[in-house]
Design an enzyme around this catalytic site. Structure first.
Site, short mmCIF file in Angstrom:
data_model
loop_
_atom_site.label_atom_id
_atom_site.label_comp_id
_atom_site.label_asym_id
_atom_site.label_seq_id
_atom_site.Cartn_x
_atom_site.Cartn_y
_atom_site.Cartn_z
N CYS A 1 1.04 -1.08 -0.12
CA CYS A 1 -0.07 -0.17 -0.10
C CYS A 1 0.69 1.20 -0.14
CB CYS A 1 -0.93 -0.25 0.93
SG CYS A 1 -2.05 -0.90 1.32
P1 NAD Z 1 -4.50 -9.10 -3.37
O1 NAD Z 1 -4.01 -8.84 -5.11
O2 NAD Z 1 -4.04 -9.29 -2.94
O3 NAD Z 1 -6.00 -9.33 -4.40
C1 NAD Z 1 -6.96 -9.05 -5.48
C2 NAD Z 1 -7.03 -10.02 -5.63
O4 NAD Z 1 -8.11 -9.68 -6.85
C3 NAD Z 1 -6.23 -11.31 -6.22
O5 NAD Z 1 -6.89 -12.32 -5.35
C4 NAD Z 1 -7.05 -11.87 -7.47
O6 NAD Z 1 -7.29 -12.78 -8.18
C5 NAD Z 1 -8.46 -10.77 -8.07
N1 NAD Z 1 -9.24 -10.39 -9.13
C6 NAD Z 1 -8.03 -9.76 -9.82
N2 NAD Z 1 -9.11 -9.49 -11.23
C7 NAD Z 1 -10.46 -10.46 -10.63
C8 NAD Z 1 -11.34 -10.78 -11.46
N3 NAD Z 1 -11.89 -10.55 -13.45
N4 NAD Z 1 -12.54 -11.27 -10.48
C9 NAD Z 1 -12.29 -12.52 -9.53
N5 NAD Z 1 -11.09 -11.72 -8.75
C10 NAD Z 1 -10.10 -10.57 -9.39
O7 NAD Z 1 -4.71 -6.98 -3.38
P2 NAD Z 1 -5.07 -6.47 -2.10
O8 NAD Z 1 -3.99 -6.06 -0.82
O9 NAD Z 1 -6.58 -7.49 -1.52
O10 NAD Z 1 -5.20 -4.87 -2.43
C11 NAD Z 1 -6.61 -5.15 -3.56
C12 NAD Z 1 -6.90 -3.68 -3.49
O11 NAD Z 1 -7.27 -3.00 -2.07
C13 NAD Z 1 -6.25 -2.91 -4.16
O12 NAD Z 1 -6.41 -1.25 -4.84
C14 NAD Z 1 -5.34 -2.35 -2.97
O13 NAD Z 1 -4.19 -1.21 -2.90
C15 NAD Z 1 -6.91 -1.89 -2.02
N6 NAD Z 1 -6.17 -2.04 -0.34
C16 NAD Z 1 -5.02 -2.77 0.02
C17 NAD Z 1 -4.54 -2.95 1.34
C18 NAD Z 1 -4.03 -3.83 1.63
O14 NAD Z 1 -3.17 -3.78 2.73
N7 NAD Z 1 -3.33 -4.97 1.18
C19 NAD Z 1 -5.12 -2.29 2.60
C20 NAD Z 1 -6.40 -1.14 1.99
C21 NAD Z 1 -6.51 -1.05 0.88
#
Ligand code: NAD
Length: 433
Positions: A267
């Site tokens: 992040c």
């Molecule tokens: P991540 O990579 O762990 O998860 C994203 C998921 O989306 C993956 O499992 C992927 O397979 C899935 N995905 C992608 N395309 C897809 C589709 N077409 N259908 C179904 N699933 C699909 O990412 P994350 O860390 O969970 O982050 C997600 C969002 O949240 C980002 O924008 C990130 O910046 C934000 N965010 C993350 C955090 C954190 O601490 N990780 C905190 C707040 C916000």
């Protein structure tokens, strides 16, 4: 309420899905990886997040948490859909919206087939203007319907921390709801009626900016104390005493004042880079945030330079690394300081022997040539020096005898976890102390 969580096998998606299910909503947890979805059905969690596996085990078969690889089944049977897919960095620092676009198109196509009102909620972190400029146009194009009239749209940023993701999701400091119109916002607010946190309701791009401002501020606080810490080290001042002294000021607060190796993770680095790229795109030079990035990157090099200064040439030397994940209680190594440091060490011909309670498997995929130990003692055996990079609890319990298998007597800390005074026979030094 019935909801579809798209991106449900990721950190945010899975914790959102489990969190809302725990609050009594009926949740479809949508992922595109069939194996992970099949695993989830059996209670196998694809990420390491405390509390998630335990909740799934306790609630197996309860019926309000349904893993599926069918986005159509999930959206058709829900009242709202959350978009929680990843928004990784592009080379220019901007965010990659490929998955957000694809999912918006998919949802749009499904909205075309359903008659009743449905709200699409963006939870992924996206730069100001993305929901209006990318998500809504894709939804409208593929559904043949009008946002605000036929379906609702909202932006509900997530502030959870990895390692405490479920706990944070269930107990947020605040809930920010950016709404296209009141009806959309009301629907999202009702999802949170069992939460006690204050709700801030705004328009879409204000909610998007609130997320970036929040992370950019915290990253700034870390780089600030690191800059103070770098000066303190030269001046012979303990920066942790300085942090204690300033942290008691209510206007400042004690958190994010632990000087050291700097921030990593999925992040802060990505979000600071993205808001810098956005600023430049609108003709603004974000000098403060560029400095935040530079100071942060510099801490990794400072750790490496300090090691080199103390050890001399690194060629053939064995360097043990304790801690690979960007912070404790997670297996996530995205943008972790350890990645840059291992690269620098390997480039200098050092032998890297690493240990992490959760993240070794992930790091092995990046650096198959490093050695990965099963336990701390094996990682340290015959090492010329040790770099401690993540403040896992099990490292806090270590004392001098745990390091006795090392050949050398140098320990460099990126996080302050060891009780230095109990290490009589070792040289224990921090990056900023
Ligand atoms: P991540 O990579 O762990 O998860 C994203 C998921 O989306 C993956 O499992 C992927 O397979 C899935 N995905 C992608 N395309 C897809 C589709 N077409 N259908 C179904 N699933 C699909 O990412 P994350 O860390 O969970 O982050 C997600 C969002 O949240 C980002 O924008 C990130 O910046 C934000 N965010 C993350 C955090 C954190 O601490 N990780 C905190 C707040 C916000």
């Amino acid at each position: 309420m019935k909801m579809a969580i798209v991106g449900g096998t990721g950190y945010v998606g899975l914790c959102t899905a489990v969190g809302f299910a725990a609050k009594g909503h009926e949740v479809f947890c949508v992922g595109r990886d069939k194996n992970k979805i099949e695993g989830l059905k059996k209670g196998h969690v694809p990420i390491y997040e405390p509390g998630v596996a335990e909740w799934l085990k306790r609630n197996a078969g309860s019926g309000n948490f349904v893993p599926t690889d069918s986005i159509e089944q999930a959206v058709k049977n829900s009242d709202v859909t959350f978009i929680c897919v990843g928004t990784p960095s592009k080379k220019d620092g901007g965010i990659e919206l490929k998955d957000v676009r694809e999912v918006s198109r998919n949802i749009g196509g499904i909205l075309n087939k359903i008659g009743r009102y449905h709200v699409v909620i963006v939870k992924s972190t996206v730069v100001p203007g993305t929901t209006e400029g990318t998500v809504i146009p894709e939804l409208e194009k593929c559904s043949g319907k009008a946002a605000g009239r036929d379906f609702g749209v909202a932006m509900n940023p997530e502030f959870l921390r990895e390692g405490k993701a479920l706990e944070d999701f269930l107990n947020p400091d605040r809930i920010v709801i950016g709404e296209l119109d009141k009806k959309s916002g009301d629907a999202v607010a009702s999802l949170y009626d069992k939460f006690t946190a204050p709700i801030v309701r705004t328009d879409l791009k204000t909610a998007e900016m609130t997320k970036y401002a929040s992370n950019a501020f915290l990253a700034t606080k870390i780089s600030f104390i690191n800059e103070i810490g770098n000066m303190c080290k030269i001046l012979g001042i303990d920066v942790y005493d300085v942090s204690a002294g300033i942290g008691l000021d209510k206007r400042i607060g004690p958190k994010f004042l632990d000087a050291g190796i700097g921030y990593g993770g999925s992040c802060f680095p990505k979000d600071v880079a993205a808001i810098i790229a956005k600023a430049k795109g609108i003709g603004y030079e974000p000098r403060l945030l560029e400095s935040v990035e530079n100071v942060n990157r510099g801490q990794r090099k400072r750790a490496f330079d300090l090691l080199k200064k103390r050890l001399g040439s690194l060629g053939g030397k064995k360097v043990a690394i304790l801690g690979l994940s960007f912070k404790p209680d997670t297996d996530d190594i995205r943008e972790a300081p350890s990645i840059d440091i291992i690269r620098m060490l390997l480039e200098e011909g050092a032998v890297v022997s690493a240990y992490d309670p959760q993240a070794s498997g992930n790091m092995k995929a990046v650096y198959p040539d490093a050695e990965y130990a099963e336990d701390i003692a094996s990682a340290l055996r015959n090492a010329d020096a040790c770099l401690l990079l993540t403040e896992w609890d099990e490292f806090r319990r270590l004392d001098e005898s745990d390091f006795s298998g090392m050949r050398g007597r140098l320990i460099i800390e990126g996080r302050r976890v060891l009780r230095k005074e109990s290490f009589k026979g070792f040289s224990v030094e921090g990056i900023c102390w």
